[in-house]
Scaffold this active site. Structure first.
Site, PDB file in Angstrom:
ATOM      1  N   GLN A   6       2.022  -6.189  -2.948  1.00 46.72           N
ATOM      2  CA  GLN A   6       2.419  -6.205  -1.400  1.00 46.72           C
ATOM      3  C   GLN A   6       3.689  -5.442  -1.308  1.00 46.72           C
ATOM      4  OE1 GLN A   6       1.443  -9.979  -2.537  1.00 46.72           O
ATOM      5  NE2 GLN A   6      -0.588  -9.008  -2.424  1.00 46.72           N
ATOM      6  N   ASP A  45       0.911  -1.174  -0.049  1.00 49.49           N
ATOM      7  CA  ASP A  45      -0.075   0.044   0.040  1.00 49.49           C
ATOM      8  C   ASP A  45       1.063   0.937   0.214  1.00 49.49           C
ATOM      9  OD1 ASP A  45      -2.244  -1.725   0.216  1.00 49.49           O
ATOM     10  OD2 ASP A  45      -2.009  -1.885   2.473  1.00 49.49           O
ATOM     11  N   GLY A  95      -4.295  -4.848  -4.096  1.00 52.46           N
ATOM     12  CA  GLY A  95      -5.080  -4.019  -4.694  1.00 52.46           C
ATOM     13  C   GLY A  95      -4.241  -2.419  -5.055  1.00 52.46           C
ATOM     14  N   HIS A  96      -4.380  -2.331  -6.280  1.00 55.58           N
ATOM     15  CA  HIS A  96      -3.896  -1.349  -6.823  1.00 55.58           C
ATOM     16  C   HIS A  96      -4.577  -0.058  -7.104  1.00 55.58           C
ATOM     17  CE1 HIS A  96       0.124  -3.733  -7.421  1.00 55.58           C
ATOM     18  NE2 HIS A  96      -0.018  -3.420  -6.280  1.00 55.58           N
ATOM     19  N   LYS A 148       1.889   1.868  -5.253  1.00 55.50           N
ATOM     20  CA  LYS A 148       2.654   1.407  -6.251  1.00 55.50           C
ATOM     21  C   LYS A 148       2.039   1.484  -7.500  1.00 55.50           C
ATOM     22  CE  LYS A 148       3.061  -2.917  -4.545  1.00 55.50           C
ATOM     23  NZ  LYS A 148       2.791  -2.428  -3.064  1.00 55.50           N
TER      24      LYS A 148
HETATM   25  P1  IMP Z   1      -2.722 -12.842   2.658  1.00 52.87           P
HETATM   26  O1  IMP Z   1      -1.719 -12.501   1.519  1.00 52.87           O
HETATM   27  O2  IMP Z   1      -4.065 -12.638   2.218  1.00 52.87           O
HETATM   28  O3  IMP Z   1      -2.368 -14.272   3.215  1.00 52.87           O
HETATM   29  O4  IMP Z   1      -2.353 -12.011   3.771  1.00 52.87           O
HETATM   30  C1  IMP Z   1      -1.195 -12.024   4.679  1.00 52.87           C
HETATM   31  C2  IMP Z   1      -0.939 -10.693   5.285  1.00 52.87           C
HETATM   32  O5  IMP Z   1      -0.605  -9.812   4.165  1.00 52.87           O
HETATM   33  C3  IMP Z   1      -2.113  -9.986   6.009  1.00 52.87           C
HETATM   34  O6  IMP Z   1      -1.283  -9.271   6.996  1.00 52.87           O
HETATM   35  C4  IMP Z   1      -2.404  -9.227   4.816  1.00 52.87           C
HETATM   36  O7  IMP Z   1      -3.166  -8.133   5.270  1.00 52.87           O
HETATM   37  C5  IMP Z   1      -1.432  -8.728   4.160  1.00 52.87           C
HETATM   38  N1  IMP Z   1      -1.513  -8.203   2.807  1.00 52.87           N
HETATM   39  C6  IMP Z   1      -1.812  -9.088   1.860  1.00 52.87           C
HETATM   40  N2  IMP Z   1      -1.951  -8.404   0.475  1.00 52.87           N
HETATM   41  C7  IMP Z   1      -1.503  -7.009   0.666  1.00 52.87           C
HETATM   42  C8  IMP Z   1      -1.541  -5.953   0.139  1.00 52.87           C
HETATM   43  O8  IMP Z   1      -1.704  -5.981  -1.094  1.00 52.87           O
HETATM   44  N3  IMP Z   1      -1.209  -4.756   0.942  1.00 52.87           N
HETATM   45  C9  IMP Z   1      -1.020  -4.848   2.135  1.00 52.87           C
HETATM   46  N4  IMP Z   1      -1.177  -5.720   2.859  1.00 52.87           N
HETATM   47  C10 IMP Z   1      -1.391  -6.827   2.360  1.00 52.87           C
END
Ligand code: IMP
Length: 438
Positions: A226, A18, A45-46, A21
């Site tokens: 991420q 977040d 989520g972009h 990007k």
């Molecule tokens: P997962 O990727 O859904 O398994 O989540 C694992 C961890 O990564 C959690 O703490 C999510 O909130 C975090 N996370 C996953 N995708 C994103 C992203 O695109 N931005 C920020 N945090 C993320």
């Protein structure tokens, strides 16, 4: 001296994701032929804003709005329902989707989504607070060699054979998690065969496509999802995600070798934000935190969850810079800090009686670290138009304290900040160095 010919750029979130990007990718997408996702899935989520119109992508690389060929690499886990819906929505908005998907990308299945929520809920303090999109279970199955790949989706006989032995095992697993959900084997096979049919035109051997394109001199942008602190190997395990979120993953996640990667750019936001669990040493839980959350609209693009916010952590940033070998940085969301004075930057941690200058990816250690701050002067609020005018005039017209903030970050990490973003729109951007013409 021979000038370096820049063909490939990897964009990586250097914090917890977040970092903005989407906007940075969109900016550089204009200068390339291909935009590629290489890890993660629809947990990402972009958001980008084009002429006031907002686009939020979870799977499709954001270069799609620039009319570029967009590619989903083998390192991505793909939920076909989400992907088809994104294609449909883009189509509805009149945007042509030139998409290729690696035949080796793994598929997120309904049992992955079910398992994700159940599993995380049982982990107590070890839970990651996942997005519940099935990401972790899909990567687990990939590693266990029980995954379904895109190439399976388009071969109905193989898909059926595989699912007929996988689904009963998954049913037992759901029972272990005390779920009464019943997996309809026939229905899933039918549904995913239909997804395969719909996605078949997009499925390709993208490693050949990309390597050939780069050899021919085409420019390629690799769009990370991420952030580096969430990566499975170098992030805060087990509170991160299930893929590697570092620059090196652009290579394994696409089949483009490391020696064809020319530039790795870190995107760093002017403060810290985090969704999910685990310690964040610079977290702000009081009024200043609330103000930053509101000014920065810090709510998850994927889940809508309020993000935890905090001061910029240079210890963490120096660590991700080392792991990724960032060549340059894009510094984003500086305008969000307007009206906050002083602004603090974390330059070290205090752990017991020790002053630490290393980020240790150990939850138990990190939770006992107190930040050591340097106070910086803030800058006053401006309207969006005023920020835009400042951006148009260039770096020298940024507020003095903001320039000082930028200098302190740059000096501490020892890597140039080549782009500064002071608003959500494409033209709220100050370019300090044109990286495609190094
Ligand atoms: P997962 O990727 O859904 O398994 O989540 C694992 C961890 O990564 C959690 O703490 C999510 O909130 C975090 N996370 C996953 N995708 C994103 C992203 O695109 N931005 C920020 N945090 C993320």
């Amino acid at each position: 001296m021979v000038e370096k010919m820049m063909r490939t750029l990897v964009i990586i979130g250097s914090q917890w994701g977040d970092e903005g990007k989407g906007k940075i990718t969109d900016y550089y997408a204009d200068q390339v032929k291909y935009v590629v996702r290489f890890q993660g899935g629809n947990n990402a989520g972009h958001t980008i804003v084009v002429d006031g119109e907002r686009f939020a992508f979870h799977l499709i690389p954001s270069g799609v709005v620039r009319g570029k060929t967009v590619i989903i690499g083998n390192g991505v886990v793909v939920d076909p329902a989400v992907l088809l819906e994104e294609i449909r929505q883009l189509d509805e908005r009149g945007i042509k989707v030139n998409l290729k998907i690696s035949s080796k990308a793994h598929v997120i299945m309904p049992y992955h989504v079910a398992q994700d929520g159940l599993q995380d809920a049982m982990k107590g303090k070890y839970a990651a607070g996942t997005t519940k999109r099935g990401i972790g279970p899909a990567y687990s199955d990939k590693a266990a060699r029980d995954g379904i790949r895109m190439m399976d989706l388009i071969q109905p006989k193989i898909l059926k054979e595989k699912l007929e032995f996988i689904i009963p095992i998954k049913q037992k697993m759901l029972e272990i998690y005390q779920s009464d959900q019943v997996l309809d084997s026939g229905g899933i096979i039918k549904q995913y065969t239909a997804y395969g049919k719909a996605l078949e035109p997009y499925i390709d051997d993208i490693e050949y496509l990309l390597n050939d394109a780069i050899t021919r001199g085409s420019k390629v942008l690799f769009e990370g999802a991420q952030g580096a602190l969430l990566g499975i190997d170098h992030g805060l395990y087990p509170h991160g995600t299930s893929s590697n979120c570092c620059g090196q993953a652009a290579s394994t996640g696409t089949g483009v070798p490391m020696n064809k990667i020319d530039y790795v750019m870190g995107v760093v936001k002017a403060y810290t934000s985090r969704v999910g669990s685990g310690p964040v040493p610079t977290e702000l839980t009081g009024k200043t935190g609330e103000k930053i959350r509101e000014q920065g609209n810090e709510y998850g693009t994927t889940t809508g969850r309020p993000r935890r916010v905090g001061w910029l952590d240079l210890v963490a940033l120096k660590y991700t810079t080392m792991i990724n070998g960032f060549d340059g940085f894009a510094l984003t969301l500086l305008d969000v800090l307007e009206g906050i004075d002083p602004i603090k930057i974390c330059t070290a941690y205090k752990h017991g009686n020790d002053i630490i200058d290393r980020w240790i990816a150990d939850t138990n250690f990190l939770k006992d670290c107190d930040p050591v701050y340097k106070d910086m002067k803030g800058w006053s609020p401006r309207s969006p138009q005023e920020w835009n005018e400042i951006a148009n005039k260039g770096f020298d017209s940024l507020p003095g304290p903001m320039k000082e903030y930028i200098n302190v970050i740059e000096e501490f990490i020892g890597v140039p900040i080549v782009l500064v973003s002071i608003g959500p729109n494409r033209n709220d951007t100050v370019i300090r160095k044109d990286i495609f013409n190094l």
